[in-house]
Design a protein around this motif. Structure first.
Motif, PDB file in Angstrom:
ATOM      1  N   ILE A  94     -42.769 -18.642 -32.504  1.00  0.00           N
ATOM      2  CA  ILE A  94     -43.085 -18.939 -31.107  1.00  0.00           C
ATOM      3  C   ILE A  94     -42.073 -19.928 -30.530  1.00  0.00           C
ATOM      4  CG2 ILE A  94     -44.817 -19.918 -29.556  1.00  0.00           C
ATOM      5  CD1 ILE A  94     -46.942 -18.968 -31.553  1.00  0.00           C
ATOM      6  N   GLU A  95     -41.748 -20.961 -31.298  1.00  0.00           N
ATOM      7  CA  GLU A  95     -40.831 -21.986 -30.810  1.00  0.00           C
ATOM      8  C   GLU A  95     -39.415 -21.455 -30.607  1.00  0.00           C
ATOM      9  OE1 GLU A  95     -41.208 -25.948 -32.624  1.00  0.00           O
ATOM     10  OE2 GLU A  95     -42.916 -25.141 -33.730  1.00  0.00           O
ATOM     11  N   LEU A  96     -38.988 -20.543 -31.463  1.00  0.00           N
ATOM     12  CA  LEU A  96     -37.628 -20.015 -31.361  1.00  0.00           C
ATOM     13  C   LEU A  96     -37.397 -19.260 -30.058  1.00  0.00           C
ATOM     14  CD1 LEU A  96     -37.012 -18.737 -35.014  1.00  0.00           C
ATOM     15  CD2 LEU A  96     -35.742 -20.549 -33.841  1.00  0.00           C
ATOM     16  N   VAL A  97     -38.462 -18.652 -29.520  1.00  0.00           N
ATOM     17  CA  VAL A  97     -38.329 -17.863 -28.297  1.00  0.00           C
ATOM     18  C   VAL A  97     -37.746 -18.693 -27.158  1.00  0.00           C
ATOM     19  CG1 VAL A  97     -39.631 -16.633 -26.510  1.00  0.00           C
ATOM     20  CG2 VAL A  97     -40.176 -16.277 -28.919  1.00  0.00           C
ATOM     21  N   GLU A  98     -38.076 -19.975 -27.144  1.00  0.00           N
ATOM     22  CA  GLU A  98     -37.657 -20.840 -26.040  1.00  0.00           C
ATOM     23  C   GLU A  98     -36.326 -21.556 -26.287  1.00  0.00           C
ATOM     24  OE1 GLU A  98     -40.909 -23.492 -25.478  1.00  0.00           O
ATOM     25  OE2 GLU A  98     -42.278 -21.931 -24.753  1.00  0.00           O
ATOM     26  N   LEU A  99     -35.749 -21.372 -27.475  1.00  0.00           N
ATOM     27  CA  LEU A  99     -34.518 -22.084 -27.816  1.00  0.00           C
ATOM     28  C   LEU A  99     -33.271 -21.250 -27.512  1.00  0.00           C
ATOM     29  CD1 LEU A  99     -35.555 -23.657 -31.251  1.00  0.00           C
ATOM     30  CD2 LEU A  99     -35.581 -24.739 -28.998  1.00  0.00           C
ATOM     31  N   GLU A 100     -32.175 -21.938 -27.228  1.00  0.00           N
ATOM     32  CA  GLU A 100     -30.910 -21.246 -27.012  1.00  0.00           C
ATOM     33  C   GLU A 100     -30.433 -20.613 -28.319  1.00  0.00           C
ATOM     34  OE1 GLU A 100     -28.029 -23.876 -25.374  1.00  0.00           O
ATOM     35  OE2 GLU A 100     -29.161 -24.257 -23.533  1.00  0.00           O
ATOM     36  N   ARG A 105     -29.775 -19.095 -34.857  1.00  0.00           N
ATOM     37  CA  ARG A 105     -30.023 -20.467 -35.306  1.00  0.00           C
ATOM     38  C   ARG A 105     -29.698 -20.651 -36.787  1.00  0.00           C
ATOM     39  NH1 ARG A 105     -31.035 -23.819 -30.928  1.00  0.00           N
ATOM     40  NH2 ARG A 105     -32.160 -25.209 -32.333  1.00  0.00           N
ATOM     41  N   LEU A 106     -30.142 -19.702 -37.608  1.00  0.00           N
ATOM     42  CA  LEU A 106     -29.883 -19.815 -39.045  1.00  0.00           C
ATOM     43  C   LEU A 106     -28.409 -19.593 -39.352  1.00  0.00           C
ATOM     44  CD1 LEU A 106     -31.106 -20.305 -41.830  1.00  0.00           C
ATOM     45  CD2 LEU A 106     -31.525 -17.842 -42.007  1.00  0.00           C
ATOM     46  N   ALA A 107     -27.796 -18.627 -38.699  1.00  0.00           N
ATOM     47  CA  ALA A 107     -26.364 -18.351 -38.911  1.00  0.00           C
ATOM     48  C   ALA A 107     -25.527 -19.584 -38.607  1.00  0.00           C
ATOM     49  CB  ALA A 107     -25.922 -17.174 -38.056  1.00  0.00           C
ATOM     50  N   LEU A 129     -38.622 -12.850 -35.474  1.00  0.00           N
ATOM     51  CA  LEU A 129     -37.417 -13.639 -35.251  1.00  0.00           C
ATOM     52  C   LEU A 129     -36.886 -14.301 -36.509  1.00  0.00           C
ATOM     53  CD1 LEU A 129     -37.765 -15.396 -31.762  1.00  0.00           C
ATOM     54  CD2 LEU A 129     -35.882 -13.954 -32.573  1.00  0.00           C
ATOM     55  N   LEU A 130     -37.759 -14.636 -37.446  1.00  0.00           N
ATOM     56  CA  LEU A 130     -37.283 -15.241 -38.688  1.00  0.00           C
ATOM     57  C   LEU A 130     -36.428 -14.256 -39.469  1.00  0.00           C
ATOM     58  CD1 LEU A 130     -40.425 -17.243 -39.908  1.00  0.00           C
ATOM     59  CD2 LEU A 130     -38.315 -18.160 -38.914  1.00  0.00           C
ATOM     60  N   THR A 131     -36.904 -13.013 -39.567  1.00  0.00           N
ATOM     61  CA  THR A 131     -36.130 -11.984 -40.271  1.00  0.00           C
ATOM     62  C   THR A 131     -34.864 -11.639 -39.507  1.00  0.00           C
ATOM     63  OG1 THR A 131     -38.097 -11.038 -41.333  1.00  0.00           O
ATOM     64  CG2 THR A 131     -36.172  -9.612 -41.134  1.00  0.00           C
ATOM     65  N   VAL A 132     -34.942 -11.566 -38.196  1.00  0.00           N
ATOM     66  CA  VAL A 132     -33.748 -11.292 -37.392  1.00  0.00           C
ATOM     67  C   VAL A 132     -32.712 -12.393 -37.586  1.00  0.00           C
ATOM     68  CG1 VAL A 132     -32.843 -11.077 -35.044  1.00  0.00           C
ATOM     69  CG2 VAL A 132     -34.934  -9.882 -35.690  1.00  0.00           C
ATOM     70  N   ASN A 133     -33.156 -13.659 -37.618  1.00  0.00           N
ATOM     71  CA  ASN A 133     -32.238 -14.765 -37.889  1.00  0.00           C
ATOM     72  C   ASN A 133     -31.552 -14.590 -39.233  1.00  0.00           C
ATOM     73  OD1 ASN A 133     -31.920 -17.632 -36.343  1.00  0.00           O
ATOM     74  ND2 ASN A 133     -33.723 -16.505 -35.607  1.00  0.00           N
TER      75      ASN A 133
END
Length: 259
Positions: A94-100, A105-107, A129-133
Motif C-alpha cells: 500500500i505504501e509503495l503506491v504513493e512513492l516515487e 525501489r529495490l533495484a 508490487l513487492l514481486t514486481v520490485n
C-alpha cells in the motif's frame, strides 16, 4: 548477478529453494546475499535470524528509511548474508503506491551493493508490487514449480508478468529456469507432471528435480538450511546439484568440485 525466485502460488518450495541454493553457492566460496521480500519472513527464520534482530529490514530499505547495507545481517552460513524481512513489510504494498519510482525501489537500493557474486530474492506468493520490485531488480528469474496436477496452472500468468516487466521496466530480465520441487518418484503423477512441464517449457526446465524430503521440512524449525542440518539427505544433494546446474547456465567461473 541478481536472481529472483518467484511464483505467485504459495507452498511450492520457493523459500526452501532460496535458502538451500544460496547455501550451496556460498559453500563454493561465492559471496551471496538473500533478500527476503516475503512479509512472512520465512527465509529469515530459516537462516536463523531472530525476529528481535530485524530492526532494519527490507521494509525500511524499500520505503527509503535505510540504505541496503544497513539492513544486511550475517547468517549461520559462512559467506552468506541476508537482508531480513519483518512484519511491517506486509503494509509495503500500500505504501509503495504513493512513492516515487515505486517499481524500482529495490533495484535502486541493491544497485548500491557491490560486495556479492549472487543476490537471491525470495519473493512473496503474489504478483503485487513487492514481486514486481524484485523482477525489476533482477537479471534472471528462477520459478520453483511443485510437481502436482495443477503445476502449469498459473505458470502462464507468471510468465506473462515476467514478459511485461521485461518489455516495460527491465529489458535485461530473463528466465533462468524452472525447477520442479516436491517430486515424489514413488508415484506416477510426479513423473507425468515433469513430462508435461518439459513438453511445454523444454530446456527452460532444470534437469535437477527436488524430491519430497522430510529433512528439508525439518531444517527451518532449527533455523538451519538443509545443507547444514543434514548435508547427506536427498534434498540437500539435490540442491547441490541444482547449484552446479545454475552455475553452468550462468557461466560463472567457479570450480564445480568446490561445491
Amino acid at each position: 548477478m541478481i536472481v529472483a525466485l518467484a511464483n505467485q502460488k504459495g507452498g511450492v518450495g520457493k523459500t526452501t529453494t532460496t535458502i538451500n541454493l544460496a547455501t550451496a553457492l556460498a559453500a563454493s566460496g561465492l559471496r551471496v546475499l538473500v533478500v527476503d521480500c516475503d512479509p512472512q519472513g520465512n527465509a529469515s527464520t530459516g537462516l536463523g535470524i531472530d525476529r528481535k534482530a530485524r530492526e532494519i529490514s527490507t521494509y525500511q530499505v524499500l520505503i527509503g528509511d535505510n540504505d541496503a547495507a544497513e539492513a544486511i545481517l550475517p547468517t549461520c552460513v559462512p559467506g552468506l548474508m541476508i537482508m531480513p524481512s519483518a512484519s511491517a513489510l506486509s503494509g509495503a504494498e500500500i505504501e509503495l503506491v504513493e512513492l516515487e519510482q515505486r517499481t524500482h525501489r529495490l533495484a535502486n537500493a541493491l544497485a548500491t551493493l557491490d560486495d556479492f557474486d549472487f543476490i537471491l530474492i525470495d519473493c512473496p506468493p503474489s504478483l503485487g508490487l513487492l514481486t514486481v520490485n524484485a523482477l525489476v531488480a533482477a537479471d534472471q528469474v528462477i520459478v520453483p514449480l511443485q510437481a502436482e496436477f495443477f503445476a502449469l496452472e498459473g505458470l502462464s500468468q507468471l510468465l506473462g508478468t515476467i514478459e511485461r516487466v521485461r518489455g516495460k521496466l527491465n529489458p535485461r530480465l530473463k528466465l533462468l529456469g524452472i525447477v520442479l520441487t516436491m517430486v515424489d518418484r514413488r508415484n506416477r503423477l510426479s513423473e507425468n507432471v515433469a513430462e508435461d512441464v518439459r513438453s511445454v517449457m523444454g530446456a527452460k526446465v532444470f534437469d535437477t528435480m527436488i524430491p519430497r524430503n522430510v529433512r528439508l521440512s525439518e531444517a527451518p524449525s532449527h533455523g538451519l538450511p538443509a545443507l547444514l542440518y543434514d548435508h547427506r539427505c536427498a534434498g540437500s544433494e539435490a540442491y547441490v546439484a541444482l547449484a552446479r546446474e545454475m552455475l553452468g547456465r550462468t557461466r560463472t567461473a567457479i570450480p564445480v568440485e568446490a561445491i
